[in-house]
Design a protein around this motif. Structure first.
Motif, PDB file in Angstrom:
ATOM      1  N   TRP A 142       2.244 -12.434  -3.288  1.00 17.04           N
ATOM      2  CA  TRP A 142       2.531 -12.315  -4.690  1.00 17.04           C
ATOM      3  C   TRP A 142       3.876 -12.052  -5.289  1.00 17.04           C
ATOM      4  O   TRP A 142       4.306 -12.478  -6.233  1.00 17.04           O
ATOM      5  CB  TRP A 142       1.570 -11.152  -5.201  1.00 17.04           C
ATOM      6  CG  TRP A 142       0.103 -11.399  -5.272  1.00 17.04           C
ATOM      7  CD1 TRP A 142      -0.289 -12.640  -5.012  1.00 17.04           C
ATOM      8  CD2 TRP A 142      -1.065 -10.638  -5.292  1.00 17.04           C
ATOM      9  NE1 TRP A 142      -1.938 -12.811  -5.103  1.00 17.04           N
ATOM     10  CE2 TRP A 142      -2.313 -11.286  -5.184  1.00 17.04           C
ATOM     11  CE3 TRP A 142      -1.212  -9.186  -5.298  1.00 17.04           C
ATOM     12  CZ2 TRP A 142      -3.327 -10.809  -5.304  1.00 17.04           C
ATOM     13  CZ3 TRP A 142      -2.370  -8.607  -5.613  1.00 17.04           C
ATOM     14  CH2 TRP A 142      -3.498  -9.502  -5.443  1.00 17.04           C
ATOM     15  N   GLN A 143       4.687 -11.466  -4.323  1.00 17.07           N
ATOM     16  CA  GLN A 143       6.200 -11.075  -4.673  1.00 17.07           C
ATOM     17  C   GLN A 143       6.828 -12.503  -4.623  1.00 17.07           C
ATOM     18  O   GLN A 143       7.618 -13.037  -5.103  1.00 17.07           O
ATOM     19  CB  GLN A 143       6.704 -10.196  -3.770  1.00 17.07           C
ATOM     20  CG  GLN A 143       8.305  -9.847  -3.952  1.00 17.07           C
ATOM     21  CD  GLN A 143       8.971 -10.823  -3.030  1.00 17.07           C
ATOM     22  OE1 GLN A 143       8.953 -10.764  -1.832  1.00 17.07           O
ATOM     23  NE2 GLN A 143       9.931 -11.495  -3.616  1.00 17.07           N
ATOM     24  N   ASN A 144       6.638 -13.187  -3.487  1.00 14.22           N
ATOM     25  CA  ASN A 144       7.279 -14.523  -3.305  1.00 14.22           C
ATOM     26  C   ASN A 144       7.025 -15.549  -4.525  1.00 14.22           C
ATOM     27  O   ASN A 144       7.827 -16.460  -4.729  1.00 14.22           O
ATOM     28  CB  ASN A 144       6.940 -15.047  -1.840  1.00 14.22           C
ATOM     29  CG  ASN A 144       7.528 -14.282  -0.747  1.00 14.22           C
ATOM     30  OD1 ASN A 144       8.650 -13.733  -0.904  1.00 14.22           O
ATOM     31  ND2 ASN A 144       7.017 -14.382   0.569  1.00 14.22           N
ATOM     32  N   GLY A 191       6.193 -14.884  -7.487  1.00  8.34           N
ATOM     33  CA  GLY A 191       6.589 -14.406  -8.549  1.00  8.34           C
ATOM     34  C   GLY A 191       5.316 -13.850  -9.504  1.00  8.34           C
ATOM     35  O   GLY A 191       5.380 -13.771 -10.732  1.00  8.34           O
ATOM     36  N   PHE A 201       3.889 -10.845  -9.666  1.00  7.84           N
ATOM     37  CA  PHE A 201       4.379  -9.601 -10.371  1.00  7.84           C
ATOM     38  C   PHE A 201       5.252  -9.752 -11.537  1.00  7.84           C
ATOM     39  O   PHE A 201       4.900  -9.165 -12.477  1.00  7.84           O
ATOM     40  CB  PHE A 201       4.869  -8.589  -9.380  1.00  7.84           C
ATOM     41  CG  PHE A 201       3.831  -8.228  -8.174  1.00  7.84           C
ATOM     42  CD1 PHE A 201       2.766  -7.733  -8.312  1.00  7.84           C
ATOM     43  CD2 PHE A 201       4.474  -8.389  -6.770  1.00  7.84           C
ATOM     44  CE1 PHE A 201       1.783  -7.362  -7.244  1.00  7.84           C
ATOM     45  CE2 PHE A 201       3.524  -8.206  -5.699  1.00  7.84           C
ATOM     46  CZ  PHE A 201       2.195  -7.657  -5.916  1.00  7.84           C
ATOM     47  N   THR A 202       6.112 -10.751 -11.218  1.00 11.09           N
ATOM     48  CA  THR A 202       7.136 -10.872 -12.599  1.00 11.09           C
ATOM     49  C   THR A 202       6.074 -11.481 -13.416  1.00 11.09           C
ATOM     50  O   THR A 202       6.485 -11.055 -15.050  1.00 11.09           O
ATOM     51  CB  THR A 202       8.104 -11.930 -12.041  1.00 11.09           C
ATOM     52  OG1 THR A 202       8.710 -11.149 -11.127  1.00 11.09           O
ATOM     53  CG2 THR A 202       9.200 -11.923 -13.405  1.00 11.09           C
ATOM     54  N   SER A 259       3.884  -8.658 -15.255  1.00  9.89           N
ATOM     55  CA  SER A 259       4.830  -8.030 -16.136  1.00  9.89           C
ATOM     56  C   SER A 259       5.267  -8.695 -17.362  1.00  9.89           C
ATOM     57  O   SER A 259       4.871  -7.872 -18.600  1.00  9.89           O
ATOM     58  CB  SER A 259       6.187  -7.359 -15.190  1.00  9.89           C
ATOM     59  OG  SER A 259       6.848  -6.372 -16.184  1.00  9.89           O
ATOM     60  N   THR A 269      14.224  -7.528  -2.665  1.00 11.07           N
ATOM     61  CA  THR A 269      13.360  -8.271  -3.462  1.00 11.07           C
ATOM     62  C   THR A 269      11.804  -7.529  -3.524  1.00 11.07           C
ATOM     63  O   THR A 269      11.329  -7.597  -4.615  1.00 11.07           O
ATOM     64  CB  THR A 269      12.973  -9.835  -3.074  1.00 11.07           C
ATOM     65  OG1 THR A 269      12.833  -9.681  -1.628  1.00 11.07           O
ATOM     66  CG2 THR A 269      14.214 -10.603  -3.415  1.00 11.07           C
ATOM     67  N   ARG A 270      11.444  -6.984  -2.324  1.00 10.86           N
ATOM     68  CA  ARG A 270      10.309  -6.139  -2.474  1.00 10.86           C
ATOM     69  C   ARG A 270      10.366  -5.008  -3.053  1.00 10.86           C
ATOM     70  O   ARG A 270       9.567  -4.441  -3.544  1.00 10.86           O
ATOM     71  CB  ARG A 270      10.049  -5.591  -0.884  1.00 10.86           C
ATOM     72  CG  ARG A 270       9.552  -7.143   0.017  1.00 10.86           C
ATOM     73  CD  ARG A 270       8.429  -7.737  -0.298  1.00 10.86           C
ATOM     74  NE  ARG A 270       8.348  -9.167   0.229  1.00 10.86           N
ATOM     75  CZ  ARG A 270       8.155  -9.602   1.495  1.00 10.86           C
ATOM     76  NH1 ARG A 270       7.844  -8.773   2.387  1.00 10.86           N
ATOM     77  NH2 ARG A 270       8.024 -10.922   1.514  1.00 10.86           N
ATOM     78  N   GLU A 328      12.220  -4.637  -5.894  1.00 12.48           N
ATOM     79  CA  GLU A 328      12.063  -5.100  -7.201  1.00 12.48           C
ATOM     80  C   GLU A 328      10.702  -5.270  -7.501  1.00 12.48           C
ATOM     81  O   GLU A 328      10.165  -4.918  -8.651  1.00 12.48           O
ATOM     82  CB  GLU A 328      12.945  -6.246  -7.368  1.00 12.48           C
ATOM     83  CG  GLU A 328      14.508  -6.164  -7.283  1.00 12.48           C
ATOM     84  CD  GLU A 328      15.170  -7.640  -7.079  1.00 12.48           C
ATOM     85  OE1 GLU A 328      16.416  -7.358  -7.018  1.00 12.48           O
ATOM     86  OE2 GLU A 328      14.346  -8.620  -7.091  1.00 12.48           O
ATOM     87  N   ALA A 329       9.811  -5.758  -6.549  1.00  6.56           N
ATOM     88  CA  ALA A 329       8.467  -6.043  -6.994  1.00  6.56           C
ATOM     89  C   ALA A 329       7.562  -4.455  -7.208  1.00  6.56           C
ATOM     90  O   ALA A 329       6.897  -4.393  -8.091  1.00  6.56           O
ATOM     91  CB  ALA A 329       7.762  -6.507  -5.666  1.00  6.56           C
ATOM     92  N   HIS A 369       8.256  -3.656 -10.541  1.00  5.98           N
ATOM     93  CA  HIS A 369       7.398  -4.457 -11.538  1.00  5.98           C
ATOM     94  C   HIS A 369       5.849  -3.813 -11.324  1.00  5.98           C
ATOM     95  O   HIS A 369       5.214  -3.634 -12.507  1.00  5.98           O
ATOM     96  CB  HIS A 369       7.332  -5.909 -10.812  1.00  5.98           C
ATOM     97  CG  HIS A 369       8.567  -6.530 -11.595  1.00  5.98           C
ATOM     98  ND1 HIS A 369       8.566  -7.132 -12.901  1.00  5.98           N
ATOM     99  CD2 HIS A 369       9.725  -7.317 -11.046  1.00  5.98           C
ATOM    100  CE1 HIS A 369       9.793  -7.796 -13.238  1.00  5.98           C
ATOM    101  NE2 HIS A 369      10.292  -7.752 -11.885  1.00  5.98           N
TER     102      HIS A 369
END
Length: 279
Positions: A82-84, A86, A88-89, A92, A250-251, A253-254, A257
């Motif tokens: 899900w992070q890879n 996008g 969660f973005t 959000s 990046t994780r 940042e996730a 989010h």
């Protein structure tokens, strides 16, 4: 057998209804592209999301979730996918627009606030991804975030704490301008000046520095800046954010989010967030 009682962080029916379409669409897309051939999707998406929010809210390691949740390998696997992808973005952004509409605002903001927070890191964070923030006297990472005037997250970037606020915040106006072309005004503290102001001006964004009165002693609420300071404080209710535990920025940042997703779903459904003060 007695029915399993939900944990305080688990999604209620109303909160799950807000995010379920996005997660179901993600799974359907993977099936349509044949990415799950040989590995059938056996876990309930709601249970997976509950486990991820539980980790974010309580701060436990990935390997330590309660047995009621799916295996930790599956939970972390979904989190990574899900992070890879996008997700969660995307969630959000969707929830932010819903909150703004519920507050009687236009879905897209016209102004924003930028600030940074330095936090210590855990032992599993690579040394190359850390740094020393001389101003805060912290060795760790820096979270630079942008919120709208309601305090809702627009953008986030995680760097080494040694990166100055101005240098860390320089790419954010470009990202915000690309994702939210309606924004024309930004407020920030005195750490964001010169280069950031010039960069924002080139994008059509007026950056105004909100300065603290040198004659003031003790705590004081600063115009505009208090909104983002409140958001940073609310994020810290999620114990996974009290220290940076993620090996990859990046994780990290996730995780921010996910905390905002938790906060915004509760705001939309008017559910409170249990804290130690409620015990």
């Amino acid at each position: 057998m007695a029915e399993q009682r939900p944990y305080p962080s688990d999604l209620s029916d109303a909160r799950w209804k807000l995010i379920e379409p996005v997660l179901s669409a993600w799974r359907a897309d993977r099936r349509g592209r044949g990415l799950d051939i040989g590995r059938p999707c056996e876990h309930d998406l709601r249970a997976i999301m509950n486990a991820i929010v539980y980790v974010d809210r309580t701060g436990i390691p990935w390997r330590y979730p309660p047995h009621e949740y799916p295996p930790w390998q599956s939970v972390y696997g979904y989190f990574a996918h899900w992070q890879n992808d996008g997700v969660f973005t995307q969630l959000s952004g969707l929830l932010r627009r819903l909150v703004r509409a519920a507050e009687g605002r236009d879905p897209e903001p016209t102004a924003c606030v930028i600030d940074a927070q330095s936090v210590k890191t855990s032992a599993n964070v690579p040394a190359a991804g850390q740094g020393y923030d001389a101003g805060k006297k912290i060795t760790g990472r820096k979270r630079s975030i942008v919120t709208d005037t309601l305090g809702l997250l627009l953008a986030v970037m995680v760097t080494a704490a040694s990166v100055s606020d101005g240098a860390a915040g320089l790419p954010l106006p470009t990202q915000v301008a690309a994702d939210h072309p309606t924004i024309t005004k930004t407020w920030a503290d005195s750490a964001y000046r010169t280069t950031v102001i010039e960069g924002g001006a080139a994008l059509g964004i007026d950056l105004e520095v909100v300065r603290r009165d040198s004659a003031t002693r003790g705590f004081t609420v600063l115009p505009r800046r208090w909104v983002i300071e409140r958001t940073l404080g609310r994020l810290m209710f999620h114990r996974r954010l009290a220290r940076d535990y993620e090996a990859l920025p990046t994780r990290s940042e996730a995780m921010i989010h996910i905390a905002m997703i938790d906060l915004m779903t509760r705001r939309l459904t008017r559910e409170s967030t249990p804290t130690w003060r409620d015990t």
